[in-house]
Design a protein around this motif. Structure first.
Motif, PDB file in Angstrom:
ATOM      1  N   UNK A 108      -5.746  -4.243  13.674  1.00  0.00           N
ATOM      2  CA  UNK A 108      -4.945  -5.431  13.991  1.00  0.00           C
ATOM      3  C   UNK A 108      -4.542  -6.229  12.770  1.00  0.00           C
ATOM      4  N   UNK A 109      -5.364  -6.225  11.714  1.00  0.00           N
ATOM      5  CA  UNK A 109      -5.199  -7.242  10.679  1.00  0.00           C
ATOM      6  C   UNK A 109      -4.874  -6.719   9.279  1.00  0.00           C
ATOM      7  N   UNK A 110      -5.130  -5.447   8.989  1.00  0.00           N
ATOM      8  CA  UNK A 110      -4.903  -4.968   7.625  1.00  0.00           C
ATOM      9  C   UNK A 110      -3.424  -5.072   7.249  1.00  0.00           C
ATOM     10  N   UNK A 111      -2.531  -4.663   8.147  1.00  0.00           N
ATOM     11  CA  UNK A 111      -1.098  -4.790   7.861  1.00  0.00           C
ATOM     12  C   UNK A 111      -0.689  -6.246   7.687  1.00  0.00           C
ATOM     13  N   UNK A 112      -1.288  -7.132   8.482  1.00  0.00           N
ATOM     14  CA  UNK A 112      -0.998  -8.558   8.334  1.00  0.00           C
ATOM     15  C   UNK A 112      -1.496  -9.079   6.984  1.00  0.00           C
ATOM     16  N   UNK A 113      -2.632  -8.556   6.506  1.00  0.00           N
ATOM     17  CA  UNK A 113      -3.133  -8.947   5.185  1.00  0.00           C
ATOM     18  C   UNK A 113      -2.187  -8.495   4.083  1.00  0.00           C
ATOM     19  N   UNK A 114      -1.580  -7.311   4.255  1.00  0.00           N
ATOM     20  CA  UNK A 114      -0.576  -6.865   3.285  1.00  0.00           C
ATOM     21  C   UNK A 114       0.576  -7.868   3.243  1.00  0.00           C
ATOM     22  N   UNK A 115       0.970  -8.378   4.404  1.00  0.00           N
ATOM     23  CA  UNK A 115       1.998  -9.414   4.442  1.00  0.00           C
ATOM     24  C   UNK A 115       1.561 -10.694   3.751  1.00  0.00           C
ATOM     25  N   UNK A 116       0.253 -11.009   3.818  1.00  0.00           N
ATOM     26  CA  UNK A 116      -0.270 -12.203   3.142  1.00  0.00           C
ATOM     27  C   UNK A 116      -0.262 -12.046   1.623  1.00  0.00           C
ATOM     28  N   UNK A 117      -0.521 -10.824   1.148  1.00  0.00           N
ATOM     29  CA  UNK A 117      -0.819 -10.608  -0.263  1.00  0.00           C
ATOM     30  C   UNK A 117       0.399 -10.342  -1.136  1.00  0.00           C
ATOM     31  N   UNK A 118       1.538  -9.974  -0.525  1.00  0.00           N
ATOM     32  CA  UNK A 118       2.661  -9.510  -1.341  1.00  0.00           C
ATOM     33  C   UNK A 118       3.969 -10.179  -0.948  1.00  0.00           C
ATOM     34  N   UNK A 119       4.886 -10.192  -1.918  1.00  0.00           N
ATOM     35  CA  UNK A 119       6.252 -10.633  -1.659  1.00  0.00           C
ATOM     36  C   UNK A 119       7.000  -9.526  -0.919  1.00  0.00           C
ATOM     37  N   UNK A 120       8.134  -9.867  -0.348  1.00  0.00           N
ATOM     38  CA  UNK A 120       8.900  -8.913   0.453  1.00  0.00           C
ATOM     39  C   UNK A 120       9.176  -7.619  -0.318  1.00  0.00           C
ATOM     40  N   UNK A 121       9.595  -7.755  -1.586  1.00  0.00           N
ATOM     41  CA  UNK A 121       9.990  -6.565  -2.342  1.00  0.00           C
ATOM     42  C   UNK A 121       8.800  -5.728  -2.796  1.00  0.00           C
ATOM     43  N   UNK A 122       7.560  -6.212  -2.585  1.00  0.00           N
ATOM     44  CA  UNK A 122       6.362  -5.469  -2.973  1.00  0.00           C
ATOM     45  C   UNK A 122       5.663  -4.794  -1.791  1.00  0.00           C
ATOM     46  N   UNK A 123       6.108  -5.081  -0.580  1.00  0.00           N
ATOM     47  CA  UNK A 123       5.328  -4.690   0.595  1.00  0.00           C
ATOM     48  C   UNK A 123       5.487  -3.229   1.000  1.00  0.00           C
ATOM     49  N   UNK A 124       6.641  -2.640   0.764  1.00  0.00           N
ATOM     50  CA  UNK A 124       6.950  -1.339   1.343  1.00  0.00           C
ATOM     51  C   UNK A 124       5.927  -0.268   1.031  1.00  0.00           C
ATOM     52  N   UNK A 125       5.654  -0.029  -0.254  1.00  0.00           N
ATOM     53  CA  UNK A 125       4.713   1.006  -0.655  1.00  0.00           C
ATOM     54  C   UNK A 125       3.310   0.681  -0.170  1.00  0.00           C
ATOM     55  N   UNK A 126       2.906  -0.601  -0.258  1.00  0.00           N
ATOM     56  CA  UNK A 126       1.554  -0.985   0.179  1.00  0.00           C
ATOM     57  C   UNK A 126       1.413  -0.842   1.693  1.00  0.00           C
ATOM     58  N   UNK A 127       2.476  -1.174   2.432  1.00  0.00           N
ATOM     59  CA  UNK A 127       2.416  -1.020   3.881  1.00  0.00           C
ATOM     60  C   UNK A 127       2.338   0.458   4.247  1.00  0.00           C
ATOM     61  N   UNK A 128       3.051   1.299   3.508  1.00  0.00           N
ATOM     62  CA  UNK A 128       2.959   2.738   3.745  1.00  0.00           C
ATOM     63  C   UNK A 128       1.536   3.226   3.481  1.00  0.00           C
ATOM     64  N   UNK A 129       0.907   2.711   2.409  1.00  0.00           N
ATOM     65  CA  UNK A 129      -0.463   3.113   2.077  1.00  0.00           C
ATOM     66  C   UNK A 129      -1.447   2.656   3.143  1.00  0.00           C
ATOM     67  N   UNK A 130      -1.291   1.421   3.624  1.00  0.00           N
ATOM     68  CA  UNK A 130      -2.212   0.927   4.653  1.00  0.00           C
ATOM     69  C   UNK A 130      -2.059   1.715   5.944  1.00  0.00           C
ATOM     70  N   UNK A 131      -0.825   2.100   6.292  1.00  0.00           N
ATOM     71  CA  UNK A 131      -0.628   2.896   7.502  1.00  0.00           C
ATOM     72  C   UNK A 131      -1.122   4.325   7.317  1.00  0.00           C
ATOM     73  N   UNK A 132      -0.982   4.870   6.104  1.00  0.00           N
ATOM     74  CA  UNK A 132      -1.566   6.177   5.840  1.00  0.00           C
ATOM     75  C   UNK A 132      -3.077   6.126   6.014  1.00  0.00           C
ATOM     76  N   UNK A 133      -3.686   5.047   5.540  1.00  0.00           N
ATOM     77  CA  UNK A 133      -5.138   4.897   5.655  1.00  0.00           C
ATOM     78  C   UNK A 133      -5.563   4.790   7.116  1.00  0.00           C
ATOM     79  N   UNK A 134      -4.778   4.058   7.905  1.00  0.00           N
ATOM     80  CA  UNK A 134      -5.121   3.867   9.303  1.00  0.00           C
ATOM     81  C   UNK A 134      -4.878   5.119  10.142  1.00  0.00           C
ATOM     82  N   UNK A 135      -3.890   5.927   9.739  1.00  0.00           N
ATOM     83  CA  UNK A 135      -3.532   7.080  10.555  1.00  0.00           C
ATOM     84  C   UNK A 135      -3.839   8.414   9.868  1.00  0.00           C
ATOM     85  N   UNK A 136      -3.578   8.491   8.559  1.00  0.00           N
ATOM     86  CA  UNK A 136      -3.771   9.756   7.853  1.00  0.00           C
ATOM     87  C   UNK A 136      -5.220  10.197   7.841  1.00  0.00           C
TER      88      UNK A 136
END
Length: 583
Positions: free
Chosen positions: A189-217
């Motif tokens: 529920x919260x890891x992706x939201x934390x990525x939104x807390x920690x980064x600016x819009x232009x920094x989120x894409x790769x980190x969000x991909x990594x967090x989703x890989x961690x959650x699903x991969x």
């Protein structure tokens, strides 16, 4: 209008739209505000960081990446819980002397625990932040995993344990799986939201991909290991090892994962403001009064306090709580996600992510049954190896999402006069449609005739399906964070509840569907359903690539587009939560 995103005439600035680049000269008498903060590469920072050193957006990137890295490692461990029994279907069926459906329910009740806990944990995150939930989740995973392992008595001979004792052990394992779901909930529920807390819009894409890989991969590599582990040490050790790994991660969470929630002045949240340009850099005295201590306006570079950036192991960062983040009552926050299922943007994200995850769970449920029978007669080790394709698919999905998510947004933003629209994130649905739906169709065709196709082609198409799933998960997560960051936590709750309740339902009926309807007919239906789900993206935002500024310049036809931006404007003006007094 920008790149097929239909402009809105009701709000000066639609929440979610953000200016990332000053690509045009200002009009006479209206210079760009000098107090706007830019990154080293010249991109306007969205959201604008405050002058408070405790604002995480002011922290060095390596430090924010350290937090994200630890959360991703924990997510890998937590994500292994859901498919933990996928390779052990036959083993557990014989051990507990029960049906395939009852073994599937060990996963189903686990998913139910995730869905129920999500509501409570998200409300708690709104009030007290996310750090305490990461700590609680890790502790619950440790305890419930040790509990699950203890449900096996270590005897290999079925005759050594009576029927009643086996039933008690099964019920105990069912309860342990439910609590494992509760432990997983904060991370889903919260890891992706934390990525939104920690980064600016232009920094989120790769980190969000990594967090989703961690959650699903990580979830898809689990059965590969568990199958071999079960054959050598017994299925109980898959639980015990999880408890050990989670216990090893707990000190890292305690020491290096501070609270990521930070309440800054509303005017600094330029991505969710309703007024344009310079006006949204002027916080009112009321906003400054209600922002986190030390927050000040960018127009006044002197912080209101002289607080230094907290040290890596400071007392403030080690506390499980750093105060209350909202005066809203807990019960009201508990109810907030429910009406958001009526919000088109949130509903779209639930469908794009949740349905394909559900079909992935369905494949996991039936995979063992398909491979255990003739002509393959796989054992648990070989069945576990079938998830290799899914793991490779998750990695490829992560790589493609990482390559496309930020680079495509920057390119589209530049083509759009420097203005970013959250609908640009929906570009990832195109490869999701291609790979995910091809994977579903292909799996249904090849898995229904393993005499002809063997094991490789079902595994190959399983990998394609998972690749599409990761792309859809990244697209929906990025869209929620960028378009609706003020309700991102509730939005991720809706995603969590939808996908887990949907998957829970499939554990009841999925196996019987295939027995009664046949593998190929059932997968043809669900594949077609997924095509329709992906096509709903057109209703959210038709990019109009063939009829937009991208190809025909300023002669693009506004009427060719639908309502992505207008939807954001409408629900900013007609706030569902506000109308129900849940703001």
């Amino acid at each position: 209008m920008g790149l097929g995103v239909l402009d809105d005439k009701n709000l000066q600035h639609v929440p979610g739209t953000a200016t990332l680049e000053d690509l045009t000269e200002p009009h006479a008498g209206t210079p760009h505000p000098a107090n706007v903060k830019h990154g080293k590469d010249g991109i306007i920072l969205v959201p604008q960081p405050s002058d408070d050193p405790r604002d995480l957006l002011n922290w060095p990137l390596w430090r924010r990446d350290l937090i994200t890295g630890i959360l991703c490692l924990l997510s890998v461990i937590a994500s292994t819980l859901s498919p933990l029994l996928a390779a052990n279907t036959l083993t557990l069926t014989l051990y507990f002397e029960t049906s395939f459906t009852n073994i599937a329910l060990l996963t189903g009740y686990h998913l139910l625990g995730v869905g129920i806990a999500g509501f409570i944990f998200v409300a708690s995150a709104r009030v007290w932040g996310k750090r305490h939930l990461y700590l609680i989740g890790t502790i619950i995973i440790i305890i419930s995993s040790a509990w699950g392992g203890a449900c096996g008595d270590g005897n290999a001979e079925a005759t050594l344990v009576g029927v009643q004792r086996r039933k008690r052990l099964y019920n105990s394992l069912l309860a342990a799986r439910f609590f494992q779901g509760i432990g997983l909930a904060p991370f889903e529920a919260l890891v992706n939201a934390s990525v939104g807390d920690l980064y600016f819009v232009h920094e989120r894409g790769l980190r969000m991909a990594l967090s989703n890989l961690s959650l699903f991969g990580g979830a898809f590599f689990t059965p590969v290991i568990v199958g071999k582990l079960t054959s050598t040490l017994g299925w109980q050790w898959s639980f015990y090892l999880l408890a050990i790994f989670a216990a090893a991660m707990l000190p890292l969470v305690i020491l290096f994962v501070p609270e990521t929630t930070y309440t800054r002045a509303d005017s600094l949240n330029t991505d969710i403001a309703r007024v344009p340009n310079a006006e949204y850099y002027k916080p009112t005295s009321h906003e400054l009064q209600h922002s986190s201590p030390g927050t000040s306006s960018p127009s006044n570079p002197t912080p209101t306090t002289t607080t230094a950036t907290p040290a890596l192991l400071s007392r403030a960062n080690l506390l499980p709580f750093n105060g209350r983040h909202t005066p809203t009552p807990f019960l009201k926050l508990l109810l907030r996600p429910f009406p958001l299922f009526l919000h088109p943007g949130i509903l779209w994200a639930c469908l794009i992510q949740g349905t394909l995850i559900g079909w992935t769970v369905l494949i996991g449920i039936v995979l063992a049954a398909i491979m255990l029978g003739p002509p393959l007669f796989f054992n648990e080790v070989q069945t576990g190896y079938m998830y290799t394709g899914a793991f490779v698919g998750a990695l490829l999905g992560f790589i493609l999402a990482g390559l496309l998510s930020d680079s495509s947004v920057k390119w589209l933003t530049k083509r759009n006069g420097g203005v970013y629209e959250p609908e640009f994130r929906m570009l990832l649905v195109i490869p999701q449609l291609v790979f995910g739906c091809a994977g579903l169709y292909g799996f249904g065709i090849t898995a229904s005739d393993t005499w002809r196709y063997g094991w490789f082609w079902p595994d190959f198409f399983f990998g394609l399906e998972v690749m599409g799933m990761v792309l859809g998960a990244v697209a929906s997560a990025l869209y929620i964070v960028d378009a609706h960051r003020d309700i991102a936590v509730e939005g991720f709750t809706c995603l969590l509840v939808f996908k887990n309740i949907f998957s829970f339902g499939l554990t009841f009926s999925g196996y019987n569907w295939l027995v009664q309807g046949g593998i190929r007919p059932v997968f043809m239906v669900i594949s077609s359903v997924q095509v329709v789900v992906c096509c709903t993206t057109v209703l959210m935002c038709e990019f109009g690539f063939l009829n937009s500024k991208l190809f025909v310049g300023d002669k693009a036809d506004d009427e060719s587009d639908v309502f992505g931006k207008k939807n954001r404007s409408f629900f900013a003006r007609h706030d569902i939560l506000g109308m129900l007094n849940l703001r």
